[in-house]
Design an enzyme around this catalytic site. Structure first.
Site, PDB file in Angstrom:
ATOM      1  N   ASP A  48     -19.908 -21.533  27.053  1.00 43.44           N
ATOM      2  CA  ASP A  48     -20.941 -22.547  26.772  1.00 43.44           C
ATOM      3  C   ASP A  48     -20.965 -23.500  27.963  1.00 43.44           C
ATOM      4  OD1 ASP A  48     -22.538 -24.613  25.852  1.00 43.44           O
ATOM      5  OD2 ASP A  48     -21.165 -25.273  24.286  1.00 43.44           O
ATOM      6  N   ASP A  56     -28.726 -20.737  25.990  1.00 48.48           N
ATOM      7  CA  ASP A  56     -27.448 -21.365  25.644  1.00 48.48           C
ATOM      8  C   ASP A  56     -26.762 -20.503  24.579  1.00 48.48           C
ATOM      9  OD1 ASP A  56     -25.359 -23.241  25.410  1.00 48.48           O
ATOM     10  OD2 ASP A  56     -26.722 -24.944  25.510  1.00 48.48           O
ATOM     11  N   HIS A  99     -27.174 -25.096  31.111  1.00 49.22           N
ATOM     12  CA  HIS A  99     -26.413 -26.245  31.611  1.00 49.22           C
ATOM     13  C   HIS A  99     -25.147 -25.858  32.358  1.00 49.22           C
ATOM     14  CE1 HIS A  99     -23.476 -26.663  28.150  1.00 49.22           C
ATOM     15  NE2 HIS A  99     -24.470 -26.180  27.438  1.00 49.22           N
ATOM     16  N   HIS A 137     -16.851 -24.277  21.809  1.00 50.43           N
ATOM     17  CA  HIS A 137     -16.128 -25.508  22.142  1.00 50.43           C
ATOM     18  C   HIS A 137     -14.615 -25.361  21.948  1.00 50.43           C
ATOM     19  CE1 HIS A 137     -19.651 -28.569  22.369  1.00 50.43           C
ATOM     20  NE2 HIS A 137     -19.947 -27.409  22.932  1.00 50.43           N
ATOM     21  N   GLU A 186     -25.407 -31.868  29.668  1.00 49.35           N
ATOM     22  CA  GLU A 186     -25.946 -31.419  28.386  1.00 49.35           C
ATOM     23  C   GLU A 186     -25.028 -31.806  27.253  1.00 49.35           C
ATOM     24  OE1 GLU A 186     -26.594 -28.591  24.965  1.00 49.35           O
ATOM     25  OE2 GLU A 186     -24.783 -29.018  26.089  1.00 49.35           O
ATOM     26  N   GLU A 187     -23.728 -31.640  27.473  1.00 51.69           N
ATOM     27  CA  GLU A 187     -22.760 -31.840  26.385  1.00 51.69           C
ATOM     28  C   GLU A 187     -22.646 -33.300  25.953  1.00 51.69           C
ATOM     29  OE1 GLU A 187     -21.552 -29.526  24.696  1.00 51.69           O
ATOM     30  OE2 GLU A 187     -21.494 -27.711  25.913  1.00 51.69           O
TER      31      GLU A 187
HETATM   32 CO    CO Z   1     -21.767 -27.056  23.993  1.00 54.52          CO
HETATM   33 ZN    ZN Z   2     -24.249 -25.385  25.522  1.00 59.26          ZN
END
Ligand code: CO
Ligand code: ZN
Length: 336
Positions: free
Chosen positions: A164, A217, A63, A303, A194-195
């Site tokens: 990420d 990922d 992503h 994150h 995606e998130e």
């Molecule tokens: Co993420």
């Molecule tokens: Zn991810």
């Protein structure tokens, strides 16, 4: 590959606002893809090769988007309140810097908490862009920002915001560049949103109708002080996903990936993740269902503005993917 990673993690693309990152990826892969298009949602789809013999139509997905912030209220003094795009943890925010798509930068401040037991929530946080008052504030309601921080190269380890999943994006770019011969029709999908719920991968999977799906990922690790109880560590190889919060990888595909890693003499780990998921889970349940799996890059501090991976894991993920995608894939029917 570090230059490519640096370019990717230092560009900004919160969910729904991936165009800058997409443009960057497009420049990197245009000479290597047989066909390139951007779909209605904004995902970039690159095809390489056509099906030959017992080849399959395979969708790979990483992503483009990262977690972000949206300005939701600006007070009289010019402080900006915000809502979030994806899983922004309030505890990772105070003192951090953000950059809006317009280029405006600011710092995140936190209100004085009523007691020391109080947890910081999004409501306690605000962005300070140095404005004297509301009229002076260069940010308008609805403008979108992401964490802002340069990449930190620690040799074998790399730390940055949006590892990420720009690390997955970098791995797919490098894989696309390195693949010479393949029996498969390969679709490299650089997905959006995606998130906020695997949205781009879901629509791309519907369009491509793949016979096999594989996401790249990040995953969590258990190798930090009082970290999660997990076997995955930095530097012990890419992780082959067994399960996560929303997916059970196809056991035949797990077996195939493990076998391929062993035959190629590549290090690998097995990932069992309690929460969270990847594009692979959206691919798996698209249309009438698709055998799917995921190659995960072990990552600390997911994150946060300083997500950390091991550079050897990244390179070994590329090697594993190039190996797997260059050869026929037989899913052992007896194991289904
Ligand atoms: Co993420
Ligand atoms: Zn991810």
């Amino acid at each position: 590959m570090k230059n490519l990673i640096k370019k990717l993690v230092e560009s900004i693309g919160p969910s729904g606002y991936e165009s800058d990152v997409r443009r960057l990826v497009q420049e990197e892969i245009t000479d290597f893809a047989d066909e390139l298009r951007t779909d209605a949602m904004g995902s970039l789809i690159a095809r390489k090769g056509t099906k030959k013999g017992n080849g399959m139509r395979i969708m790979l997905s990483a992503h483009l988007d990262e977690i972000g912030l949206v300005a939701s209220h600006i007070d009289e003094k010019g402080f900006i309140r915000f809502s979030t795009l994806g899983g922004v943890y309030p505890r990772n925010c105070p003192g951090g810097r953000v950059r809006f798509m317009s280029g405006v930068e600011g710092v995140i401040g936190v209100e004085r908490l009523e007691s020391s037991e109080h947890n910081i929530t999004i409501e306690h946080l605000y962005i300070d862009v140095g404005a004297a008052n509301r009229e002076d504030c260069p940010v308008k309601i609805g403008e979108v920002a992401a964490f802002h921080r340069p990449m930190l190269d620690l040799g074998n380890r790399i730390a940055a915001k949006s590892i990420d999943d720009r690390i997955g994006v970098a791995i797919l770019i490098e894989t696309l560049r390195q693949i010479k011969e393949s029996p498969h029709e390969l679709y490299f999908v650089f997905s959006v949103q995606e998130e906020v719920g695997l949205r781009g991968a879901g629509t791309a999977a519907y369009a491509l109708d793949p016979e096999l799906g594989l996401a790249v990922d990040v995953t969590l690790t258990g190798d930090t002080p009082k970290g999660p109880k997990m076997e995955v560590s930095l530097g012990k190889g890419p992780a082959i996903k067994i399960r996560d919060g929303r997916m059970l990888s196809d056991p035949r595909l797990i077996q195939h990936l493990v076998q391929a890693a062993q035959n190629a003499g590549l290090p690998y780990q097995l990932e069992i993740l309690e929460g969270g998921t990847t594009d692979a889970s959206a691919i798996q349940i698209s249309r009438a269902g698709v055998p799917a799996g995921c190659i995960s890059v072990p990552c600390r501090y997911v994150h946060s503005p300083s997500e950390m991976v091991d550079y050897n894991d990244v390179q070994n993920a590329v090697k594993l993917l190039v190996n797997v995608l260059s050869n026929p894939i037989q899913l052992d029917k007896s194991a289904a």
